[in-house]
Design an enzyme around this catalytic site. Structure first.
Site, PDB file in Angstrom:
ATOM      1  N   ASN A  17       0.871  -1.175   0.000  1.00 44.90           N
ATOM      2  CA  ASN A  17       0.000   0.000   0.000  1.00 44.90           C
ATOM      3  C   ASN A  17       0.909   1.226   0.000  1.00 44.90           C
ATOM      4  OD1 ASN A  17      -1.803   2.044   0.389  1.00 44.90           O
ATOM      5  ND2 ASN A  17      -2.508   1.378   2.410  1.00 44.90           N
ATOM      6  N   LYS A  27       0.094   4.229  -0.378  1.00 45.81           N
ATOM      7  CA  LYS A  27      -0.597   5.420   0.136  1.00 45.81           C
ATOM      8  C   LYS A  27      -0.341   6.610  -0.816  1.00 45.81           C
ATOM      9  CE  LYS A  27      -0.476   3.335   4.669  1.00 45.81           C
ATOM     10  NZ  LYS A  27      -0.497   3.448   6.115  1.00 45.81           N
ATOM     11  N   HIS A  38      -9.857   1.043   4.464  1.00 44.07           N
ATOM     12  CA  HIS A  38      -8.603   1.233   5.192  1.00 44.07           C
ATOM     13  C   HIS A  38      -8.867   2.184   6.360  1.00 44.07           C
ATOM     14  CE1 HIS A  38      -4.560   2.508   6.197  1.00 44.07           C
ATOM     15  NE2 HIS A  38      -4.136   1.412   5.594  1.00 44.07           N
ATOM     16  N   GLU A  91      -5.692  -5.107  10.262  1.00 44.46           N
ATOM     17  CA  GLU A  91      -4.733  -4.036  10.561  1.00 44.46           C
ATOM     18  C   GLU A  91      -5.161  -3.316  11.833  1.00 44.46           C
ATOM     19  OE1 GLU A  91      -2.381  -2.480   6.924  1.00 44.46           O
ATOM     20  OE2 GLU A  91      -4.239  -1.371   7.041  1.00 44.46           O
ATOM     21  N   GLY A 111       1.953   2.460  11.213  1.00 39.33           N
ATOM     22  CA  GLY A 111       2.933   3.551  11.206  1.00 39.33           C
ATOM     23  C   GLY A 111       3.534   3.879  12.557  1.00 39.33           C
ATOM     24  N   SER A 154       2.929  -1.804  10.697  1.00 42.05           N
ATOM     25  CA  SER A 154       4.355  -1.799  11.065  1.00 42.05           C
ATOM     26  C   SER A 154       5.103  -3.086  10.685  1.00 42.05           C
ATOM     27  CB  SER A 154       4.517  -1.497  12.560  1.00 42.05           C
ATOM     28  OG  SER A 154       4.111  -0.176  12.831  1.00 42.05           O
TER      29      SER A 154
HETATM   30  P1  13P Z   1       2.664   0.651   7.902  1.00 41.13           P
HETATM   31  O1  13P Z   1       3.208  -0.634   7.340  1.00 41.13           O
HETATM   32  O2  13P Z   1       3.421   1.862   7.445  1.00 41.13           O
HETATM   33  O3  13P Z   1       2.467   0.570   9.380  1.00 41.13           O
HETATM   34  O4  13P Z   1       1.202   0.833   7.254  1.00 41.13           O
HETATM   35  C1  13P Z   1       0.334  -0.228   7.297  1.00 41.13           C
HETATM   36  C2  13P Z   1      -0.815   0.077   6.428  1.00 41.13           C
HETATM   37  O5  13P Z   1      -1.604   0.974   6.707  1.00 41.13           O
HETATM   38  C3  13P Z   1      -0.972  -0.709   5.198  1.00 41.13           C
HETATM   39  O6  13P Z   1      -2.231  -0.562   4.657  1.00 41.13           O
END
Ligand code: 13P
Length: 245
Positions: free
Chosen positions: A10, A12, A94, A164, A170, A208
């Protein structure tokens, strides 16, 4: 030999075309080393050019409109349009969309239906926030998030679930491997109780994930794959996950 897992990147709101192009080109040049299945979810501005250039890579969107027709929905992209640019998957629900854009279960369920109508596979993201975790409500929240949006219709067998925990995204924090494994089993049980169509549904873990913890996660029999944010932007980190067997 371990079963191949599914690793989803992802990205983002990151990367210009040039960076994304170089990343995908590197993946293709090392494709013989890849042992797991993978999907890349770039920002929507990049999907068309990337999917046109890299036919061997499966691309996904990060969201899709709840409306499946053309119309006056400024800023939206619908699942037919995603199909038109060779997109095969889309993230839905999400936690960043739930939080920042106030997406709720009724909207998320329409988005899933809309994606399935165009034969786009939805990757439904579920997970508890920190307060819900502290209250011991993780299972209750997951059950609600799943039951509210998943139907007993056979096309729903194409749905992929990503667990998640919001507090893990994050932050560098993750649940223990035992907790992740048990929660994923719980999700699979909720789905099995709902309908037999869900018996082969994949449940991924996200939050993470990095090069240090990914091996542990990928070696766990209950975790069918990973949804990776930050580490999916670093070629060597992401590629180490694709290579892992
Ligand atoms: P991180 O891997 O940066 O924690 O993000 C996870 C996420 O939101 C994947 O969709």
């Amino acid at each position: 030999m371990n079963k191949a897992k599914l690793i989803v990147a992802n990205w983002k709101m990151n990367f210009f075309y040039k960076q994304a192009y170089n990343f995908c080109k590197k993946i293709i040049s090392k494709k013989k080393q890849i042992k797991n299945n993978f999907i890349i979810c770039p920002p929507s501005s990049l999907i068309f050019r990337l999917s046109n250039k890299f036919r061997q890579i499966n691309f996904g969107a990060q969201d899709c409109s709840a409306v499946n027709e053309f119309g006056a929905y400024t800023g939206d992209i619908n699942s037919k349009m995603l199909k038109d640019i060779n997109c095969k998957y889309t993230l839905i629900g999400h936690s960043e969309r739930r939080e920042l854009y106030k997406e709720d279960e009724s909207l998320i369920s329409l988005k899933i239906l809309s994606a399935l109508k165009s034969n786009i596979k939805p990757i439904l993201c579920v997970g508890e926030n920190l307060n819900q975790k502290r209250r011991g409500d993780t299972k209750k929240i997951l059950k609600y998030q799943l039951n509210k949006v998943l139907l007993k219709k056979k096309e729903f067998k194409k749905v992929i679930i990503a667990y998640e925990p919001v507090w893990a995204i994050g932050t560098g924090k993750t649940p223990s491997i035992e907790d992740i494994s048990n929660t994923i089993l719980y999700i699979k049980n909720v789905l099995a109780k709902k309908s037999s169509i869900y018996k082969n549904v994949l449940v991924l873990y996200g939050g993470s994930v990095n090069t240090n913890n990914s091996k542990l996660f990928l070696n766990n029999i209950n975790i069918d794959g990973l949804l990776v944010g930050g580490a999916s932007l670093i070629f060597n980190s992401f590629f180490s996950m694709l290579k892992h067997k």
